[in-house]
Design a protein around this motif. Sequence first.
Motif, PDB file in Angstrom:
ATOM      1  N   ARG A 113       0.842  -1.207   0.000  1.00 17.71           N
ATOM      2  CA  ARG A 113       0.000   0.000   0.000  1.00 17.71           C
ATOM      3  C   ARG A 113       0.880   1.262   0.000  1.00 17.71           C
ATOM      4  O   ARG A 113       0.679   2.178  -0.788  1.00 17.71           O
ATOM      5  CB  ARG A 113      -0.914  -0.005   1.240  1.00 17.71           C
ATOM      6  N   ASN A 114       1.884   1.270   0.892  1.00 16.80           N
ATOM      7  CA  ASN A 114       2.755   2.446   0.969  1.00 16.80           C
ATOM      8  C   ASN A 114       3.603   2.608  -0.291  1.00 16.80           C
ATOM      9  O   ASN A 114       3.860   3.738  -0.722  1.00 16.80           O
ATOM     10  CB  ASN A 114       3.644   2.369   2.215  1.00 16.80           C
ATOM     11  N   ASP A 148      14.701  13.002   3.926  1.00 12.32           N
ATOM     12  CA  ASP A 148      14.533  12.815   5.374  1.00 12.32           C
ATOM     13  C   ASP A 148      13.050  12.784   5.751  1.00 12.32           C
ATOM     14  O   ASP A 148      12.638  12.028   6.631  1.00 12.32           O
ATOM     15  CB  ASP A 148      15.232  13.938   6.149  1.00 12.32           C
ATOM     16  N   THR A 149      12.267  13.608   5.084  1.00  7.56           N
ATOM     17  CA  THR A 149      10.823  13.630   5.354  1.00  7.56           C
ATOM     18  C   THR A 149      10.239  12.244   5.074  1.00  7.56           C
ATOM     19  O   THR A 149       9.434  11.729   5.844  1.00  7.56           O
ATOM     20  CB  THR A 149      10.137  14.690   4.457  1.00  7.56           C
ATOM     21  N   ARG A 183       4.452  16.784 -13.373  1.00  6.44           N
ATOM     22  CA  ARG A 183       4.411  18.231 -13.170  1.00  6.44           C
ATOM     23  C   ARG A 183       5.792  18.854 -13.446  1.00  6.44           C
ATOM     24  O   ARG A 183       5.887  19.911 -14.013  1.00  6.44           O
ATOM     25  CB  ARG A 183       3.965  18.539 -11.746  1.00  6.44           C
ATOM     26  N   GLN A 233      16.290  18.014  -3.090  1.00  9.54           N
ATOM     27  CA  GLN A 233      15.234  18.903  -2.598  1.00  9.54           C
ATOM     28  C   GLN A 233      14.957  18.687  -1.112  1.00  9.54           C
ATOM     29  O   GLN A 233      13.969  19.200  -0.577  1.00  9.54           O
ATOM     30  CB  GLN A 233      13.971  18.722  -3.429  1.00  9.54           C
ATOM     31  N   GLN A 234      15.826  17.921  -0.476  1.00 12.56           N
ATOM     32  CA  GLN A 234      15.773  17.672   0.976  1.00 12.56           C
ATOM     33  C   GLN A 234      14.431  17.085   1.440  1.00 12.56           C
ATOM     34  O   GLN A 234      13.964  17.395   2.522  1.00 12.56           O
ATOM     35  CB  GLN A 234      16.078  18.955   1.729  1.00 12.56           C
ATOM     36  N   THR A 235      13.837  16.253   0.590  1.00 15.37           N
ATOM     37  CA  THR A 235      12.599  15.592   0.996  1.00 15.37           C
ATOM     38  C   THR A 235      12.882  14.149   1.435  1.00 15.37           C
ATOM     39  O   THR A 235      11.987  13.481   1.935  1.00 15.37           O
ATOM     40  CB  THR A 235      11.580  15.582  -0.159  1.00 15.37           C
ATOM     41  N   ARG A 286      -2.154   9.708   3.876  1.00 18.07           N
ATOM     42  CA  ARG A 286      -2.364   8.340   3.387  1.00 18.07           C
ATOM     43  C   ARG A 286      -1.210   7.426   3.780  1.00 18.07           C
ATOM     44  O   ARG A 286      -1.419   6.282   4.171  1.00 18.07           O
ATOM     45  CB  ARG A 286      -2.555   8.346   1.879  1.00 18.07           C
ATOM     46  N   ILE A 287       0.020   7.943   3.703  1.00 16.74           N
ATOM     47  CA  ILE A 287       1.155   7.071   4.010  1.00 16.74           C
ATOM     48  C   ILE A 287       1.240   6.801   5.516  1.00 16.74           C
ATOM     49  O   ILE A 287       1.812   5.803   5.958  1.00 16.74           O
ATOM     50  CB  ILE A 287       2.474   7.635   3.436  1.00 16.74           C
ATOM     51  N   ARG A 288       0.610   7.661   6.303  1.00 17.06           N
ATOM     52  CA  ARG A 288       0.534   7.405   7.745  1.00 17.06           C
ATOM     53  C   ARG A 288      -0.686   6.558   8.098  1.00 17.06           C
ATOM     54  O   ARG A 288      -0.974   6.331   9.264  1.00 17.06           O
ATOM     55  CB  ARG A 288       0.475   8.727   8.509  1.00 17.06           C
ATOM     56  N   ILE A 342       1.430   4.253  -2.768  1.00 14.88           N
ATOM     57  CA  ILE A 342       1.238   5.688  -2.464  1.00 14.88           C
ATOM     58  C   ILE A 342       2.477   6.480  -2.912  1.00 14.88           C
ATOM     59  O   ILE A 342       2.362   7.568  -3.481  1.00 14.88           O
ATOM     60  CB  ILE A 342       0.963   5.897  -0.952  1.00 14.88           C
ATOM     61  N   TYR A 387       6.566  20.793  -5.798  1.00 11.52           N
ATOM     62  CA  TYR A 387       5.758  20.740  -7.028  1.00 11.52           C
ATOM     63  C   TYR A 387       4.349  20.206  -6.765  1.00 11.52           C
ATOM     64  O   TYR A 387       3.557  20.080  -7.689  1.00 11.52           O
ATOM     65  CB  TYR A 387       6.458  19.891  -8.101  1.00 11.52           C
ATOM     66  N   LEU A 388       4.066  19.850  -5.519  1.00 16.14           N
ATOM     67  CA  LEU A 388       2.713  19.411  -5.178  1.00 16.14           C
ATOM     68  C   LEU A 388       2.005  20.551  -4.452  1.00 16.14           C
ATOM     69  O   LEU A 388       2.644  21.393  -3.824  1.00 16.14           O
ATOM     70  CB  LEU A 388       2.750  18.172  -4.281  1.00 16.14           C
ATOM     71  N   PHE A 424      -0.807  13.073   0.633  1.00 18.04           N
ATOM     72  CA  PHE A 424       0.265  12.070   0.591  1.00 18.04           C
ATOM     73  C   PHE A 424       0.666  11.655   2.008  1.00 18.04           C
ATOM     74  O   PHE A 424       0.733  10.459   2.323  1.00 18.04           O
ATOM     75  CB  PHE A 424       1.475  12.619  -0.172  1.00 18.04           C
ATOM     76  N   PHE A 425       0.937  12.633   2.876  1.00 20.61           N
ATOM     77  CA  PHE A 425       1.419  12.298   4.221  1.00 20.61           C
ATOM     78  C   PHE A 425       0.323  11.642   5.070  1.00 20.61           C
ATOM     79  O   PHE A 425       0.615  10.771   5.883  1.00 20.61           O
ATOM     80  CB  PHE A 425       2.015  13.529   4.907  1.00 20.61           C
ATOM     81  N   GLU A 461      -2.217  18.249  -1.897  1.00 18.43           N
ATOM     82  CA  GLU A 461      -1.568  17.003  -2.330  1.00 18.43           C
ATOM     83  C   GLU A 461      -0.514  16.557  -1.317  1.00 18.43           C
ATOM     84  O   GLU A 461      -0.369  15.360  -1.066  1.00 18.43           O
ATOM     85  CB  GLU A 461      -0.944  17.198  -3.714  1.00 18.43           C
ATOM     86  N   LEU A 485       4.467  13.979  -9.304  1.00 17.52           N
ATOM     87  CA  LEU A 485       5.584  14.941  -9.310  1.00 17.52           C
ATOM     88  C   LEU A 485       6.262  14.982 -10.673  1.00 17.52           C
ATOM     89  O   LEU A 485       6.599  16.044 -11.178  1.00 17.52           O
ATOM     90  CB  LEU A 485       6.631  14.533  -8.276  1.00 17.52           C
ATOM     91  N   PRO A 544      14.775  22.741   9.631  1.00 14.03           N
ATOM     92  CA  PRO A 544      15.147  23.432   8.393  1.00 14.03           C
ATOM     93  C   PRO A 544      15.610  22.484   7.286  1.00 14.03           C
ATOM     94  O   PRO A 544      15.573  22.835   6.119  1.00 14.03           O
ATOM     95  CB  PRO A 544      16.292  24.351   8.824  1.00 14.03           C
ATOM     96  N   TYR A 545      16.048  21.271   7.639  1.00 10.93           N
ATOM     97  CA  TYR A 545      16.554  20.307   6.648  1.00 10.93           C
ATOM     98  C   TYR A 545      15.469  19.342   6.196  1.00 10.93           C
ATOM     99  O   TYR A 545      15.736  18.379   5.483  1.00 10.93           O
ATOM    100  CB  TYR A 545      17.718  19.502   7.252  1.00 10.93           C
ATOM    101  N   LEU A 546      14.244  19.596   6.629  1.00  7.57           N
ATOM    102  CA  LEU A 546      13.146  18.692   6.312  1.00  7.57           C
ATOM    103  C   LEU A 546      12.162  19.439   5.418  1.00  7.57           C
ATOM    104  O   LEU A 546      11.483  20.351   5.884  1.00  7.57           O
ATOM    105  CB  LEU A 546      12.456  18.318   7.628  1.00  7.57           C
ATOM    106  N   GLN A 547      12.126  19.093   4.140  1.00  8.97           N
ATOM    107  CA  GLN A 547      11.297  19.849   3.208  1.00  8.97           C
ATOM    108  C   GLN A 547      10.095  19.049   2.746  1.00  8.97           C
ATOM    109  O   GLN A 547      10.076  17.830   2.843  1.00  8.97           O
ATOM    110  CB  GLN A 547      12.132  20.258   1.988  1.00  8.97           C
ATOM    111  N   LEU A 548       9.118  19.782   2.226  1.00  7.86           N
ATOM    112  CA  LEU A 548       7.933  19.141   1.640  1.00  7.86           C
ATOM    113  C   LEU A 548       8.088  19.172   0.115  1.00  7.86           C
ATOM    114  O   LEU A 548       9.080  19.695  -0.392  1.00  7.86           O
ATOM    115  CB  LEU A 548       6.675  19.884   2.085  1.00  7.86           C
ATOM    116  N   TYR A 549       7.100  18.617  -0.599  1.00 10.55           N
ATOM    117  CA  TYR A 549       7.211  18.526  -2.060  1.00 10.55           C
ATOM    118  C   TYR A 549       6.721  19.810  -2.718  1.00 10.55           C
ATOM    119  O   TYR A 549       5.523  20.073  -2.744  1.00 10.55           O
ATOM    120  CB  TYR A 549       6.447  17.297  -2.561  1.00 10.55           C
TER     121      TYR A 549
END
Lengths: 222, 205
Positions: A5-6, A83-84, A20, A79-81, B102-104, A9, B90-91, B99-100, B95, A17, B83-88
């Motif tokens: 599932r993950n 770690d997220t 786009r 893009q430092q994503t 659903r994945i949780r 996703i 282009y979304l 995403f976050f 969105e 992405l 500061p080192y943790l970014q989101l997407y």
Amino acid sequence: MLLVRNAYIIFLKDFHLEFRSRYALNAIFLFAITTLTAISFSIGPLRLKSEILSPLLWIILFFSAMSGLSHIFVREEEQQTADTLRLVTSANAVFLGKWIFNMVLLFSLELFILPIYLAMLGVSVGNFRVFLFIILLGSFGLASVATLIAAIISQASAKGALFAVLSFPISLPLLISGIHGTRLALDGGTLAECLPDLQILFSFSIVIITLSLLLFEFIWRK
Amino acid sequence: MWQITGSDISQKFNQRLIFENISFEVASGHSLVLTGANGSGKTTLVRIVCQLNRPYKGQIRFTRDQKNISDQEIYARMGLVGPYLQLYNYLTAFENYSFFARIRGLAVDNSQLKRLMERMGLRGRELDELRTFSSGMLQRMKYVIALLHQPEFLILDEPTANLDEAGAALVYEIMQEQKKDRILIFATNEPAEVKFGEIKIALGA
């Protein structure tokens, strides 16, 4: 089930992405078209034998894959994503999601480039079913290698050069069997004749995916 | 009762020791603040607590009623803003949220998103791509994502970086609420923020 599932996703997110930003899409498609056009102009009206046509196809596929498939991890790091993503799901879900994405991207490229390759180079395929089978299994393995190496090089500084340099030796068995099998299929070889190559392509892909699932946690979690 | 315990944590980069033998215990209803000069290792320690980096020595334990919890549960219960943790970029905000969530394993709940966006002062920007956001708006958006699963452990690195006065006030409110019955760990040098920490670790002191 949670893993699948993950992974799905993550695949959907990357698909969204990519359509786009079109980072990998532009790189991979433009590389393939440019190479194919250059080959077509350089051979002119000559009719090439299957011994030449087969490696040419795999060179186009391999280097097109090298030009775009690493984006899947490089983009997350740049893009430092990354770690997220590390904080929300398991490493294997990330690998599977990215692997599915790379496979879809490679299959889309083939869907687009194969008819042009056949038309531009005047290729006649002796056994079309086996030819397609070889290409599909080869791409399956190529996408697996590319995804694993992309994860490794995404944390290095000279990403572009490293990707092709590291992927080539690992992909060598796949390329040799892919080229040999494609040549047989172009010459009209039967499924039985191509079976050893198909078996190598299939086993290679399974080994790479299994290794990736075992090793990816260490690569991903630094 | 949830608890995070750090035991004798040391970290070094190449041969340079950043910090050594840091130990702490923080339980539900309490907060821990990490302070220290630039380069003292605040961010490094935050990343170790979040399991983004491995320590050179020592260990971090996450427990519930004295029993260790799995990595999967840690991720499910943790919210991090740094500061080192970014989101997407282009979304869109929606969105990213979708995403976050659903994945949780959470349902995508439009009303929750609206509530969080309203709270963080971003209402009306749900359908805009994050690359059109200013740095302050991005910081606010990070809180929307970090809070969507009501984390048991909220970890903040430079909690009010890039925020204006109103944004900082919102973050102080969030920090106050979190430390009432859950765990708050944050790294800062701002005197106005340090007071939210009950347990204080001064790195490099």
